[in-house]
Design a protein around this motif. Sequence first.
Motif, PDB file in Angstrom:
ATOM      1  N   PHE A   5     -51.781   6.436 -37.719  1.00 35.40           N
ATOM      2  CA  PHE A   5     -52.710   6.893 -37.285  1.00 35.40           C
ATOM      3  C   PHE A   5     -53.126   6.668 -35.858  1.00 35.40           C
ATOM      4  O   PHE A   5     -52.249   7.625 -34.825  1.00 35.40           O
ATOM      5  N   LYS A   6     -54.227   7.499 -35.654  1.00 33.29           N
ATOM      6  CA  LYS A   6     -54.650   7.503 -34.627  1.00 33.29           C
ATOM      7  C   LYS A   6     -54.547   7.104 -33.426  1.00 33.29           C
ATOM      8  O   LYS A   6     -54.163   7.235 -31.789  1.00 33.29           O
ATOM      9  N   GLU A   7     -55.131   5.753 -33.546  1.00 34.18           N
ATOM     10  CA  GLU A   7     -54.591   4.708 -32.740  1.00 34.18           C
ATOM     11  C   GLU A   7     -53.070   3.847 -34.131  1.00 34.18           C
ATOM     12  O   GLU A   7     -53.456   2.842 -34.726  1.00 34.18           O
ATOM     13  N   GLY A   8     -52.588   3.253 -33.414  1.00 30.63           N
ATOM     14  CA  GLY A   8     -51.842   2.424 -34.328  1.00 30.63           C
ATOM     15  C   GLY A   8     -51.125   3.059 -34.795  1.00 30.63           C
ATOM     16  O   GLY A   8     -50.347   3.592 -35.314  1.00 30.63           O
ATOM     17  N   TYR A   9     -50.348   1.946 -36.033  1.00 30.54           N
ATOM     18  CA  TYR A   9     -49.482   2.665 -37.362  1.00 30.54           C
ATOM     19  C   TYR A   9     -49.077   0.797 -38.007  1.00 30.54           C
ATOM     20  O   TYR A   9     -49.453   0.063 -37.914  1.00 30.54           O
ATOM     21  N   VAL A  10     -48.782   1.011 -39.075  1.00 29.95           N
ATOM     22  CA  VAL A  10     -48.346   0.374 -40.458  1.00 29.95           C
ATOM     23  C   VAL A  10     -46.567   1.465 -40.483  1.00 29.95           C
ATOM     24  O   VAL A  10     -46.095   2.334 -41.318  1.00 29.95           O
ATOM     25  N   LYS A  11     -45.755  -0.073 -40.514  1.00 25.00           N
ATOM     26  CA  LYS A  11     -44.386   0.696 -40.789  1.00 25.00           C
ATOM     27  C   LYS A  11     -43.480  -0.872 -42.151  1.00 25.00           C
ATOM     28  O   LYS A  11     -43.995  -1.206 -41.523  1.00 25.00           O
ATOM     29  N   VAL A  12     -42.515   0.359 -43.064  1.00 23.38           N
ATOM     30  CA  VAL A  12     -42.450  -0.600 -43.584  1.00 23.38           C
ATOM     31  C   VAL A  12     -40.530  -0.305 -43.000  1.00 23.38           C
ATOM     32  O   VAL A  12     -39.851   1.191 -43.824  1.00 23.38           O
ATOM     33  N   GLU A  13     -39.385  -1.558 -43.319  1.00 26.68           N
ATOM     34  CA  GLU A  13     -38.297  -1.207 -43.654  1.00 26.68           C
ATOM     35  C   GLU A  13     -37.463  -1.876 -44.086  1.00 26.68           C
ATOM     36  O   GLU A  13     -38.386  -3.128 -44.524  1.00 26.68           O
ATOM     37  N   ARG A  14     -36.172  -1.648 -45.350  1.00 31.15           N
ATOM     38  CA  ARG A  14     -35.861  -2.829 -46.167  1.00 31.15           C
ATOM     39  C   ARG A  14     -34.210  -2.534 -46.121  1.00 31.15           C
ATOM     40  O   ARG A  14     -34.332  -1.773 -45.599  1.00 31.15           O
ATOM     41  N   GLU A  15     -34.072  -3.849 -45.908  1.00 29.23           N
ATOM     42  CA  GLU A  15     -32.574  -3.948 -46.021  1.00 29.23           C
ATOM     43  C   GLU A  15     -32.314  -5.308 -46.250  1.00 29.23           C
ATOM     44  O   GLU A  15     -33.237  -6.512 -46.175  1.00 29.23           O
ATOM     45  N   HIS A  16     -30.728  -4.950 -47.105  1.00 23.86           N
ATOM     46  CA  HIS A  16     -30.916  -6.668 -48.360  1.00 23.86           C
ATOM     47  C   HIS A  16     -31.465  -6.794 -48.870  1.00 23.86           C
ATOM     48  O   HIS A  16     -31.574  -7.921 -48.505  1.00 23.86           O
ATOM     49  N   GLY A  17     -32.494  -6.901 -49.061  1.00 24.86           N
ATOM     50  CA  GLY A  17     -33.122  -7.229 -50.367  1.00 24.86           C
ATOM     51  C   GLY A  17     -34.491  -7.886 -49.834  1.00 24.86           C
ATOM     52  O   GLY A  17     -35.937  -8.228 -49.883  1.00 24.86           O
ATOM     53  N   ILE A  18     -34.867  -7.058 -48.443  1.00 23.79           N
ATOM     54  CA  ILE A  18     -35.750  -7.889 -47.246  1.00 23.79           C
ATOM     55  C   ILE A  18     -37.119  -6.776 -46.433  1.00 23.79           C
ATOM     56  O   ILE A  18     -36.189  -5.822 -46.204  1.00 23.79           O
ATOM     57  N   ALA A  19     -38.074  -6.974 -47.175  1.00 23.91           N
ATOM     58  CA  ALA A  19     -38.716  -5.539 -46.178  1.00 23.91           C
ATOM     59  C   ALA A  19     -39.632  -5.781 -45.803  1.00 23.91           C
ATOM     60  O   ALA A  19     -40.820  -6.863 -46.135  1.00 23.91           O
ATOM     61  N   THR A  20     -39.890  -5.596 -44.540  1.00 25.02           N
ATOM     62  CA  THR A  20     -39.991  -6.452 -43.543  1.00 25.02           C
ATOM     63  C   THR A  20     -41.437  -5.057 -43.358  1.00 25.02           C
ATOM     64  O   THR A  20     -41.497  -4.174 -43.463  1.00 25.02           O
ATOM     65  N   ILE A  21     -43.112  -5.858 -43.087  1.00 26.04           N
ATOM     66  CA  ILE A  21     -44.012  -4.746 -43.074  1.00 26.04           C
ATOM     67  C   ILE A  21     -44.852  -4.651 -42.033  1.00 26.04           C
ATOM     68  O   ILE A  21     -45.199  -6.715 -41.514  1.00 26.04           O
ATOM     69  N   GLU A  22     -44.963  -4.184 -40.903  1.00 24.67           N
ATOM     70  CA  GLU A  22     -45.297  -4.115 -39.207  1.00 24.67           C
ATOM     71  C   GLU A  22     -46.509  -3.339 -39.036  1.00 24.67           C
ATOM     72  O   GLU A  22     -46.151  -2.144 -39.634  1.00 24.67           O
ATOM     73  N   PHE A  23     -47.538  -3.983 -38.895  1.00 23.55           N
ATOM     74  CA  PHE A  23     -48.910  -3.125 -38.422  1.00 23.55           C
ATOM     75  C   PHE A  23     -49.001  -3.137 -36.915  1.00 23.55           C
ATOM     76  O   PHE A  23     -48.360  -4.352 -35.703  1.00 23.55           O
ATOM     77  N   PHE A  24     -49.536  -2.667 -35.561  1.00 24.33           N
ATOM     78  CA  PHE A  24     -49.418  -1.795 -34.215  1.00 24.33           C
ATOM     79  C   PHE A  24     -51.134  -1.362 -34.361  1.00 24.33           C
ATOM     80  O   PHE A  24     -51.795  -0.817 -35.511  1.00 24.33           O
ATOM     81  N   HIS A  25     -51.621  -1.922 -33.384  1.00 21.13           N
ATOM     82  CA  HIS A  25     -52.907  -1.364 -32.843  1.00 21.13           C
ATOM     83  C   HIS A  25     -52.655  -1.926 -31.102  1.00 21.13           C
ATOM     84  O   HIS A  25     -52.479  -3.267 -30.778  1.00 21.13           O
ATOM     85  N   PRO A  26     -53.424  -0.897 -30.392  1.00 22.38           N
ATOM     86  CA  PRO A  26     -53.067  -1.091 -29.482  1.00 22.38           C
ATOM     87  C   PRO A  26     -54.175  -2.295 -28.247  1.00 22.38           C
ATOM     88  O   PRO A  26     -53.906  -2.864 -27.768  1.00 22.38           O
ATOM     89  N   GLN A  27     -55.396  -2.251 -29.631  1.00 27.13           N
ATOM     90  CA  GLN A  27     -56.310  -3.387 -28.732  1.00 27.13           C
ATOM     91  C   GLN A  27     -56.085  -4.151 -28.843  1.00 27.13           C
ATOM     92  O   GLN A  27     -56.467  -5.190 -30.850  1.00 27.13           O
ATOM     93  N   SER A  28     -54.732  -5.405 -29.102  1.00 27.02           N
ATOM     94  CA  SER A  28     -54.654  -7.061 -29.491  1.00 27.02           C
ATOM     95  C   SER A  28     -53.746  -7.010 -31.092  1.00 27.02           C
ATOM     96  O   SER A  28     -54.459  -7.978 -31.637  1.00 27.02           O
ATOM     97  N   ASN A  29     -53.393  -5.582 -31.277  1.00 27.99           N
ATOM     98  CA  ASN A  29     -52.987  -4.936 -32.988  1.00 27.99           C
ATOM     99  C   ASN A  29     -54.524  -6.082 -33.574  1.00 27.99           C
ATOM    100  O   ASN A  29     -54.812  -6.683 -35.100  1.00 27.99           O
ATOM    101  N   SER A  30     -55.902  -5.552 -33.184  1.00 28.54           N
ATOM    102  CA  SER A  30     -56.904  -5.701 -34.286  1.00 28.54           C
ATOM    103  C   SER A  30     -56.480  -4.493 -35.757  1.00 28.54           C
ATOM    104  O   SER A  30     -55.410  -4.108 -35.608  1.00 28.54           O
TER     105      SER A  30
END
Length: 260
Positions: A5-30
């Motif tokens: 997005f304009k600021e931050g992201y959400v990403k999904v990574e999959r490996e061996h049946g495990i889905a990792t969902i990670e979010f980020f925002h520059p203002q302390s992950n708000s």
Amino acid sequence: MIQEFKEGYVKVEREHGIATIEFFHPQSNSLPGKILETLAHDIHSEGLNAVTKVIVLRSAGDKAFCAGASFDELAAITTKEEGVKFFSGFANVINAMRKCSKLIIARVHGKCVGGGVGIAAAADYAIAAEGAEIKLSELALGIGPFVVGPAVERKMGTSAFSQLAIDAGLWRPADWARRKGLFAELHAEISGMDDSITRLSTSLSHYNPEAMHELKKALWKGTEHWDELLHERAAISGRLILSQFSKDFIEKFKSKQKIA
């Protein structure tokens, strides 16, 4: 898969049946509305993905786990409808976690405020590291932890939830959160936390998906009305955020950020 997005992201990574969902925002992950919307969508999608056996939910960086609601977006709310829409974003994430057929492990690596505490509470198993202090600051803002309240109270009990909700300015240490049931595990080092998450998620990825789904349904029994309840709570926060008290608090908060 990553959605930026304009600021931050959400990403999904999959490996061996495990889905990792990670979010980020520059203002302390708000959490602005777009990140909330994407988190709810991705959690729902992974719940339907036959390849995914377990979900790890985490934020990026090495400082705050989640600073809760985006103050920029709170400041931009001018109508009750806008307020309800914004706070419904938290309701949608918690309900997506609740209804997801897969067990969700939360990785809590740093300070956790408001909606971040709600996310940790809505996880089926939260693993944290020292420094993961928690606070429900909503009352100080002029609203209250109405949307996240049911998830926090379910996990920690009414007494602990009321302590957090009433003493809105006090940081509670990670060990307090572990003793009250928010964190299933607390590790002295980040490496220990990550090793434990790897161990548990790998084990779960080899378990019977149907059995884990039935276990999750049993664990969340009695919350079937949350679709309505959390949106009713969002309406309360959506109304209160328009008060002069909240407007003044947000203005003071944003002024301090500019000075800093």
